[in-house]
Design an enzyme around this catalytic site. Sequence first.
Site, PDB file in Angstrom:
ATOM      1  N   ASP A  72       0.838  -1.200   0.000  1.00 34.28           N
ATOM      2  CA  ASP A  72       0.000   0.000   0.000  1.00 34.28           C
ATOM      3  C   ASP A  72       0.875   1.253   0.000  1.00 34.28           C
ATOM      4  O   ASP A  72       1.883   1.308   0.693  1.00 34.28           O
ATOM      5  CB  ASP A  72      -0.935   0.035   1.216  1.00 34.28           C
TER       6      ASP A  72
HETATM    7  C1  LIG Z   1       2.769   8.610  -5.453  1.00 33.53           C
HETATM    8  C2  LIG Z   1       2.512   7.610  -6.549  1.00 33.53           C
HETATM    9  C3  LIG Z   1       1.564   6.606  -6.423  1.00 33.53           C
HETATM   10  N1  LIG Z   1       1.336   5.712  -7.427  1.00 33.53           N
HETATM   11  C4  LIG Z   1       0.331   4.649  -7.317  1.00 33.53           C
HETATM   12  C5  LIG Z   1       0.865   3.354  -6.679  1.00 33.53           C
HETATM   13  C6  LIG Z   1      -0.394   2.646  -6.308  1.00 33.53           C
HETATM   14  O1  LIG Z   1      -0.836   1.868  -7.428  1.00 33.53           O
HETATM   15  C7  LIG Z   1      -1.377   3.786  -6.063  1.00 33.53           C
HETATM   16  C8  LIG Z   1      -1.720   3.886  -4.594  1.00 33.53           C
HETATM   17  O2  LIG Z   1      -2.846   3.119  -4.308  1.00 33.53           O
HETATM   18  P1  LIG Z   1      -2.800   1.743  -3.524  1.00 33.53           P
HETATM   19  O3  LIG Z   1      -4.090   1.653  -2.781  1.00 33.53           O
HETATM   20  O4  LIG Z   1      -1.523   1.622  -2.736  1.00 33.53           O
HETATM   21  O5  LIG Z   1      -2.718   0.657  -4.661  1.00 33.53           O
HETATM   22  P2  LIG Z   1      -3.743   0.266  -5.817  1.00 33.53           P
HETATM   23  O6  LIG Z   1      -5.182   0.415  -5.350  1.00 33.53           O
HETATM   24  O7  LIG Z   1      -3.358   1.002  -7.076  1.00 33.53           O
HETATM   25  O8  LIG Z   1      -3.401  -1.257  -6.069  1.00 33.53           O
HETATM   26  P3  LIG Z   1      -3.627  -2.524  -5.098  1.00 33.53           P
HETATM   27  O9  LIG Z   1      -4.580  -3.413  -5.843  1.00 33.53           O
HETATM   28  O10 LIG Z   1      -2.259  -3.111  -4.936  1.00 33.53           O
HETATM   29  O11 LIG Z   1      -4.230  -2.027  -3.791  1.00 33.53           O
HETATM   30  O12 LIG Z   1      -0.744   4.991  -6.485  1.00 33.53           O
HETATM   31  C9  LIG Z   1       2.065   5.788  -8.615  1.00 33.53           C
HETATM   32  O13 LIG Z   1       1.851   4.976  -9.537  1.00 33.53           O
HETATM   33  N2  LIG Z   1       3.021   6.759  -8.744  1.00 33.53           N
HETATM   34  C10 LIG Z   1       3.278   7.678  -7.773  1.00 33.53           C
HETATM   35  O14 LIG Z   1       4.169   8.551  -7.974  1.00 33.53           O
END
Ligand SMILES: Cc1cn([C@H]2C[C@H](O)[C@@H](COP(=O)(O)OP(=O)(O)OP(=O)(O)O)O2)c(=O)[nH]c1=O
Length: 198
Positions: A72
Amino acid sequence: MNSLYLASGSPRRRELLTQIGVPFTVVSAAIDETPLTNESPVSYVERLARAKAAAGFAALGETSGACVLGADTAVIVDGQILGKPVDQADGLAMLLALSGREHEVLTAVALTDGQRCDTRCVSSRVLFRGISVEEATSYWHSGEPQDKAGGYAIQGLGSVFVAGLNGSYSAVVGLPVCETAQLLGQFGIPCWQNLTAR
Ligand SMILES: Cc1cn([C@H]2C[C@H](O)[C@@H](COP(=O)(O)OP(=O)(O)OP(=O)(O)O)O2)c(=O)[nH]c1=O
Protein backbone atom coordinates in the site's frame (compact mmCIF):
# COMPACT_ATOMS: atom_id res chain seq x y z
CA MET A 1 9.96 -23.73 -2.95
CA ASN A 2 6.97 -21.51 -2.14
CA SER A 3 4.98 -20.06 -5.06
CA LEU A 4 4.57 -16.31 -5.04
CA TYR A 5 1.26 -14.50 -5.54
CA LEU A 6 0.85 -10.72 -5.83
CA ALA A 7 -2.37 -9.47 -4.25
CA SER A 8 -2.73 -6.31 -6.33
CA GLY A 9 -4.61 -4.76 -9.20
CA SER A 10 -1.80 -2.25 -9.78
CA PRO A 11 0.03 -2.56 -13.11
CA ARG A 12 2.99 -0.65 -11.57
CA ARG A 13 3.42 -3.27 -8.85
CA ARG A 14 3.30 -6.04 -11.47
CA GLU A 15 6.01 -4.30 -13.53
CA LEU A 16 8.28 -3.70 -10.52
CA LEU A 17 8.01 -7.30 -9.31
CA THR A 18 8.69 -8.55 -12.84
CA GLN A 19 11.81 -6.32 -12.87
CA ILE A 20 13.47 -8.38 -10.10
CA GLY A 21 13.05 -11.65 -11.96
CA VAL A 22 10.78 -13.55 -9.61
CA PRO A 23 7.91 -15.57 -11.10
CA PHE A 24 4.49 -14.77 -9.64
CA THR A 25 0.75 -14.95 -10.24
CA VAL A 26 -1.67 -12.08 -9.64
CA VAL A 27 -4.56 -12.64 -7.24
CA SER A 28 -7.28 -10.13 -6.49
CA ALA A 29 -7.56 -8.55 -3.04
CA ALA A 30 -10.08 -5.73 -2.80
CA ILE A 31 -10.26 -4.29 0.72
CA ASP A 32 -11.73 -1.25 2.46
CA GLU A 33 -9.01 1.45 2.47
CA THR A 34 -10.65 3.86 4.95
CA PRO A 35 -8.19 5.04 7.64
CA LEU A 36 -9.14 4.27 11.25
CA THR A 37 -9.73 7.17 13.66
CA ASN A 38 -6.36 8.59 14.83
CA GLU A 39 -4.44 5.95 12.87
CA SER A 40 -0.84 7.00 12.15
CA PRO A 41 0.24 7.00 8.48
CA VAL A 42 2.77 4.18 9.06
CA SER A 43 0.19 2.04 10.91
CA TYR A 44 -2.28 2.74 8.09
CA VAL A 45 -0.10 1.62 5.16
CA GLU A 46 1.20 -1.41 7.11
CA ARG A 47 -2.32 -2.47 8.08
CA LEU A 48 -3.54 -2.18 4.48
CA ALA A 49 -0.53 -4.05 3.07
CA ARG A 50 -1.16 -6.87 5.57
CA ALA A 51 -4.90 -6.85 4.83
CA LYS A 52 -4.26 -7.12 1.07
CA ALA A 53 -1.83 -10.02 1.58
CA ALA A 54 -4.31 -11.78 3.89
CA ALA A 55 -7.23 -11.22 1.49
CA GLY A 56 -5.15 -12.62 -1.38
CA PHE A 57 -4.17 -15.63 0.72
CA ALA A 58 -7.83 -16.27 1.64
CA ALA A 59 -8.83 -16.02 -2.05
CA LEU A 60 -6.42 -18.86 -2.89
CA GLY A 61 -8.33 -21.30 -0.69
CA GLU A 62 -6.42 -24.52 -0.11
CA THR A 63 -3.42 -23.76 -2.36
CA SER A 64 -0.40 -25.21 -0.57
CA GLY A 65 3.03 -23.55 -0.37
CA ALA A 66 1.68 -20.13 -1.32
CA CYS A 67 3.24 -16.82 -0.26
CA VAL A 68 1.17 -13.72 -0.92
CA LEU A 69 2.56 -10.19 -1.27
CA GLY A 70 0.44 -7.08 -0.63
CA ALA A 71 1.44 -3.41 -0.70
CA ASP A 72 0.00 0.00 0.00
CA THR A 73 1.17 3.51 -0.90
CA ALA A 74 0.01 6.79 0.64
CA VAL A 75 1.13 10.41 0.32
CA ILE A 76 1.45 12.32 3.59
CA VAL A 77 1.35 16.11 3.90
CA ASP A 78 0.83 18.06 7.13
CA GLY A 79 0.05 14.75 8.86
CA GLN A 80 -2.85 14.12 6.44
CA ILE A 81 -3.05 10.80 4.56
CA LEU A 82 -3.78 11.37 0.86
CA GLY A 83 -5.14 8.36 -0.96
CA LYS A 84 -6.48 8.40 -4.53
CA PRO A 85 -8.50 11.51 -5.47
CA VAL A 86 -12.25 10.86 -5.51
CA ASP A 87 -13.00 13.57 -8.11
CA GLN A 88 -11.48 16.55 -9.94
CA ALA A 89 -11.90 18.97 -7.00
CA ASP A 90 -10.18 16.48 -4.70
CA GLY A 91 -7.38 15.89 -7.24
CA LEU A 92 -6.74 19.62 -7.69
CA ALA A 93 -6.79 20.22 -3.92
CA MET A 94 -4.20 17.46 -3.48
CA LEU A 95 -1.83 18.83 -6.14
CA LEU A 96 -2.10 22.37 -4.80
CA ALA A 97 -1.43 21.11 -1.26
CA LEU A 98 1.77 19.47 -2.58
CA SER A 99 2.82 22.50 -4.70
CA GLY A 100 6.15 24.19 -3.90
CA ARG A 101 7.12 22.00 -0.96
CA GLU A 102 8.23 18.59 0.23
CA HIS A 103 5.91 15.68 1.14
CA GLU A 104 6.36 12.12 2.33
CA VAL A 105 5.45 8.97 0.40
CA LEU A 106 5.00 5.83 2.49
CA THR A 107 4.84 2.38 0.94
CA ALA A 108 4.42 -0.76 3.03
CA VAL A 109 4.86 -4.30 1.71
CA ALA A 110 3.60 -7.38 3.52
CA LEU A 111 4.31 -11.04 2.79
CA THR A 112 2.38 -13.94 4.30
CA ASP A 113 2.57 -17.72 4.01
CA GLY A 114 -0.56 -18.18 6.12
CA GLN A 115 1.48 -18.75 9.29
CA ARG A 116 3.41 -15.52 9.62
CA CYS A 117 3.15 -12.10 8.00
CA ASP A 118 6.21 -9.81 7.81
CA THR A 119 6.10 -6.18 6.71
CA ARG A 120 8.52 -3.47 5.61
CA CYS A 121 7.65 0.20 5.41
CA VAL A 122 9.66 2.63 3.29
CA SER A 123 9.52 6.41 3.67
CA SER A 124 10.61 8.74 0.85
CA ARG A 125 10.57 12.52 0.60
CA VAL A 126 9.52 14.18 -2.65
CA LEU A 127 9.96 17.90 -3.41
CA PHE A 128 7.50 19.52 -5.84
CA ARG A 129 8.10 22.79 -7.63
CA GLY A 130 5.27 25.31 -7.59
CA ILE A 131 2.20 24.24 -9.60
CA SER A 132 -0.40 26.70 -10.94
CA VAL A 133 -4.15 26.00 -10.90
CA GLU A 134 -4.07 25.91 -14.74
CA GLU A 135 -1.31 23.27 -14.75
CA ALA A 136 -3.05 21.21 -12.08
CA THR A 137 -6.27 21.34 -14.12
CA SER A 138 -4.61 20.30 -17.34
CA TYR A 139 -2.71 17.51 -15.50
CA TRP A 140 -6.04 16.25 -14.11
CA HIS A 141 -7.43 16.08 -17.66
CA SER A 142 -4.50 13.89 -18.76
CA GLY A 143 -6.22 11.08 -16.82
CA GLU A 144 -3.03 10.17 -14.96
CA PRO A 145 -3.84 11.33 -11.39
CA GLN A 146 -7.12 9.43 -10.96
CA ASP A 147 -5.80 6.08 -9.68
CA LYS A 148 -2.64 7.35 -7.93
CA ALA A 149 -2.13 8.13 -4.25
CA GLY A 150 -1.69 11.89 -3.81
CA GLY A 151 -3.06 12.40 -7.33
CA TYR A 152 0.21 12.17 -9.26
CA ALA A 153 2.59 9.65 -10.84
CA ILE A 154 6.35 10.21 -10.47
CA GLN A 155 6.87 7.70 -13.31
CA GLY A 156 4.60 9.61 -15.69
CA LEU A 157 3.71 13.18 -16.66
CA GLY A 158 3.77 14.03 -12.95
CA SER A 159 7.57 13.80 -13.10
CA VAL A 160 7.63 17.39 -14.39
CA PHE A 161 6.63 18.56 -10.90
CA VAL A 162 9.37 16.61 -9.11
CA ALA A 163 12.31 18.85 -8.19
CA GLY A 164 13.86 16.30 -5.83
CA LEU A 165 13.59 12.83 -4.32
CA ASN A 166 15.20 11.55 -1.16
CA GLY A 167 14.42 7.87 -0.74
CA SER A 168 13.29 4.99 -2.95
CA TYR A 169 11.98 5.72 -6.45
CA SER A 170 10.40 2.27 -6.77
CA ALA A 171 8.65 2.72 -3.40
CA VAL A 172 7.07 5.96 -4.64
CA VAL A 173 5.89 4.15 -7.79
CA GLY A 174 4.28 1.51 -5.53
CA LEU A 175 6.71 -1.31 -4.64
CA PRO A 176 10.12 -0.86 -2.93
CA VAL A 177 12.13 -3.44 -4.87
CA CYS A 178 15.14 -3.58 -2.52
CA GLU A 179 13.04 -4.24 0.60
CA THR A 180 10.67 -6.56 -1.30
CA ALA A 181 13.58 -8.71 -2.47
CA GLN A 182 14.86 -8.93 1.12
CA LEU A 183 11.42 -9.93 2.38
CA LEU A 184 11.09 -12.60 -0.31
CA GLY A 185 14.53 -13.96 0.64
CA GLN A 186 13.34 -14.37 4.24
CA PHE A 187 10.51 -16.58 2.97
CA GLY A 188 12.85 -18.66 0.80
CA ILE A 189 11.87 -17.07 -2.50
CA PRO A 190 15.00 -16.19 -4.50
CA CYS A 191 15.27 -13.16 -6.78
CA TRP A 192 17.86 -12.37 -9.43
CA GLN A 193 20.79 -12.29 -6.99
CA ASN A 194 20.41 -16.04 -6.50
CA LEU A 195 20.82 -16.68 -10.23
CA THR A 196 24.17 -17.24 -11.94
CA ALA A 197 25.14 -14.66 -14.58
CA ARG A 198 25.57 -16.11 -18.07
C1 LIG B 1 2.77 8.61 -5.45
C2 LIG B 1 2.51 7.61 -6.55
C3 LIG B 1 1.56 6.61 -6.42
N1 LIG B 1 1.34 5.71 -7.43
C4 LIG B 1 0.33 4.65 -7.32
C5 LIG B 1 0.87 3.35 -6.68
C6 LIG B 1 -0.39 2.65 -6.31
O1 LIG B 1 -0.84 1.87 -7.43
C7 LIG B 1 -1.38 3.79 -6.06
C8 LIG B 1 -1.72 3.89 -4.59
O2 LIG B 1 -2.85 3.12 -4.31
P1 LIG B 1 -2.80 1.74 -3.52
O3 LIG B 1 -4.09 1.65 -2.78
O4 LIG B 1 -1.52 1.62 -2.74
O5 LIG B 1 -2.72 0.66 -4.66
P2 LIG B 1 -3.74 0.27 -5.82
O6 LIG B 1 -5.18 0.42 -5.35
O7 LIG B 1 -3.36 1.00 -7.08
O8 LIG B 1 -3.40 -1.26 -6.07
P3 LIG B 1 -3.63 -2.52 -5.10
O9 LIG B 1 -4.58 -3.41 -5.84
O10 LIG B 1 -2.26 -3.11 -4.94
O11 LIG B 1 -4.23 -2.03 -3.79
O12 LIG B 1 -0.74 4.99 -6.49
C9 LIG B 1 2.06 5.79 -8.61
O13 LIG B 1 1.85 4.98 -9.54
N2 LIG B 1 3.02 6.76 -8.74
C10 LIG B 1 3.28 7.68 -7.77
O14 LIG B 1 4.17 8.55 -7.97
